[in-house]
Scaffold this active site. Structure first.
Site, PDB file in Angstrom:
ATOM      1  N   ARG A 237      37.929  38.866  42.520  1.00 21.88           N
ATOM      2  CA  ARG A 237      38.209  37.749  43.144  1.00 21.88           C
ATOM      3  C   ARG A 237      37.281  36.686  44.450  1.00 21.88           C
ATOM      4  O   ARG A 237      37.937  37.458  45.383  1.00 21.88           O
ATOM      5  CB  ARG A 237      39.272  36.799  43.155  1.00 21.88           C
ATOM      6  CG  ARG A 237      39.913  37.150  41.520  1.00 21.88           C
ATOM      7  CD  ARG A 237      39.598  35.855  40.745  1.00 21.88           C
ATOM      8  NE  ARG A 237      40.396  35.816  39.787  1.00 21.88           N
ATOM      9  CZ  ARG A 237      39.936  36.258  38.376  1.00 21.88           C
ATOM     10  NH1 ARG A 237      38.362  36.951  38.453  1.00 21.88           N
ATOM     11  NH2 ARG A 237      40.422  36.474  37.414  1.00 21.88           N
ATOM     12  N   GLU A 266      33.524  29.076  42.875  1.00 20.40           N
ATOM     13  CA  GLU A 266      32.689  29.508  41.803  1.00 20.40           C
ATOM     14  C   GLU A 266      32.573  27.881  41.710  1.00 20.40           C
ATOM     15  O   GLU A 266      33.020  27.073  40.807  1.00 20.40           O
ATOM     16  CB  GLU A 266      33.046  30.358  40.799  1.00 20.40           C
ATOM     17  CG  GLU A 266      33.365  32.044  41.584  1.00 20.40           C
ATOM     18  CD  GLU A 266      33.748  32.783  40.579  1.00 20.40           C
ATOM     19  OE1 GLU A 266      33.383  32.006  39.333  1.00 20.40           O
ATOM     20  OE2 GLU A 266      34.255  33.678  41.401  1.00 20.40           O
ATOM     21  N   HIS A 284      30.229  36.068  38.221  1.00 17.99           N
ATOM     22  CA  HIS A 284      30.848  36.702  38.007  1.00 17.99           C
ATOM     23  C   HIS A 284      30.229  37.669  36.352  1.00 17.99           C
ATOM     24  O   HIS A 284      30.930  36.511  35.835  1.00 17.99           O
ATOM     25  CB  HIS A 284      31.315  35.538  37.946  1.00 17.99           C
ATOM     26  CG  HIS A 284      33.253  35.855  37.826  1.00 17.99           C
ATOM     27  ND1 HIS A 284      34.568  35.162  38.397  1.00 17.99           N
ATOM     28  CD2 HIS A 284      33.288  37.247  37.222  1.00 17.99           C
ATOM     29  CE1 HIS A 284      35.433  35.395  37.508  1.00 17.99           C
ATOM     30  NE2 HIS A 284      35.009  36.627  37.606  1.00 17.99           N
TER      31      HIS A 284
HETATM   32  C1  DGY Z   1      39.102  39.196  34.467  1.00 16.05           C
HETATM   33  O1  DGY Z   1      39.221  39.462  33.848  1.00 16.05           O
HETATM   34  O2  DGY Z   1      39.964  38.157  35.545  1.00 16.05           O
HETATM   35  C2  DGY Z   1      37.352  38.659  35.183  1.00 16.05           C
HETATM   36  O3  DGY Z   1      37.167  38.148  36.470  1.00 16.05           O
HETATM   37  C3  DGY Z   1      36.465  38.338  33.778  1.00 16.05           C
HETATM   38  O4  DGY Z   1      36.113  39.220  32.805  1.00 16.05           O
END
Ligand code: DGY
Length: 323
Positions: A237, A266, A284
């Protein structure tokens, strides 16, 4: 028939499967809903399939209404969920663990290799018509084989990421809340504290969940503690890293490079990040394979179908509501 809302297009086959048993409405626009649209669209639904870009807090839960049984995130990460608010209201929250570990870990490796061997930078150079032929000192990168791989966060994705290090005969060190003797036995890995992880890693990959305690896990001080030849990888993240501090560190060669799949705000990037050559940036997409996105959808609808039948979901985040 129960009514399900999906906040953005997911694979059509998944929607069609859900439509066999439920009324389903999907955001028809190929964009995230605005906050006002989200609150309006989820009103009166029995279940909602949401994305990591939808903030589901007390206000959203109230907007959905007391009949709404479940918010199923189409993601494994659920930092967009106010789990306490849902639990307080008796609303089930679910995510999609397990099915995206390999795709995400492989993508973190793609970032690592691309950053270490300067692939996007040299690709840009070639396309720009700048190449004048083979040169001994062009695009010197970092060796990966036999180096030290640091892993912050040994969940499912971190473990899959570590597994692939064997291909490069790397020394694996890791940091987490507690050691995992089984992992150490299997992968010859060593549990270290954060200071050692920062100091010894040639490549440091972040696989931590985003929580208050992990926000800015990497900031200016941590970057300064890393090797000047180190490469930082983040496919977890964005807010795990203080992005302006990373821009400064990359600009001043405090660390050698970075590979980023995720960003602090983002879809915006920290000023200066996109201008740097020593960072690989992608939008992402770590779980973005056809198979994985289908599998994520399948878990999300399996959770919705189970809950609307009065059964427990497969992957509940807040089991306290199940009683
Ligand atoms: C998640 O699943 O948390 C990712 O960031 C996107 O697939």
């Amino acid at each position: 028939m129960a009514n399900v809302y999906i906040t953005r297009m997911i694979p059509q086959e998944i929607i069609d499967t859900l439509r066999r048993s439920h009324e389903v409405e999907v955001n028809p626009e190929d964009r995230a809903l605005t906050r006002a649209e989200l609150l309006r669209q989820i009103h009166g639904r029995d279940a909602v399939i949401s994305l990591l870009t939808d903030s589901i807090d007390g206000e959203a839960l109230d907007a959905a209404g007391p009949q709404c049984r479940i918010f199923a995130n189409y993601a494994v990460g659920f930092n967009n969920f106010d789990v306490a608010a849902a639990t307080q209201r008796g609303v089930i929250m679910t995510n999609t663990p397990g099915v995206l570990d390999e795709a995400t870990a492989t993508h973190a490796w793609a970032l690592l290799l691309a950053a270490a061997r300067r692939i996007p930078e040299s690709d840009r150079y070639l396309r720009a018509g700048l190449w004048r032929g083979w040169a001994p000192m062009d695009f010197l990168g970092q060796d990966v084989d036999h180096k030290t791989l640091g892993i912050a966060g040994l969940g499912r994705i971190g473990t899959q990421f570590a597994r692939k290090a064997a291909a490069f005969d790397m020394k694996v060190i890791y940091s987490d809340l507690k050691p995992s003797p089984e992992f150490e036995r299997q992968y010859g890995a060593t549990f270290v504290d954060k200071a050692t992880l920062l100091r010894e890693s040639d490549f440091l990959s972040l696989h931590l969940p985003l929580m208050a305690e992990t926000r800015h896990y990497i900031g200016a001080a941590e970057l300064a503690a890393m090797k000047p030849t180190a490469v930082l990888i983040n496919a977890g993240r964005g807010p795990l890293v203080d992005e302006p501090a990373l821009v400064e560190a990359l600009r001043n060669k405090v660390i050698w490079g970075a590979g980023l799949d995720v960003f602090e705000n983002e879809p915006l990037l920290a000023p200066g990040l996109a201008e740097l050559e020593n960072v690989v940036i992608v939008p992402h997409i770590a779980s973005a394979t056809t198979h994985t996105r289908m599998a994520m959808g399948q878990i999300a609808i399996d959770n919705v179908i189970a809950v609307l039948k009065g059964e427990p979901p497969l992957t509940c985040i807040n089991p306290a509501v199940l009683g």
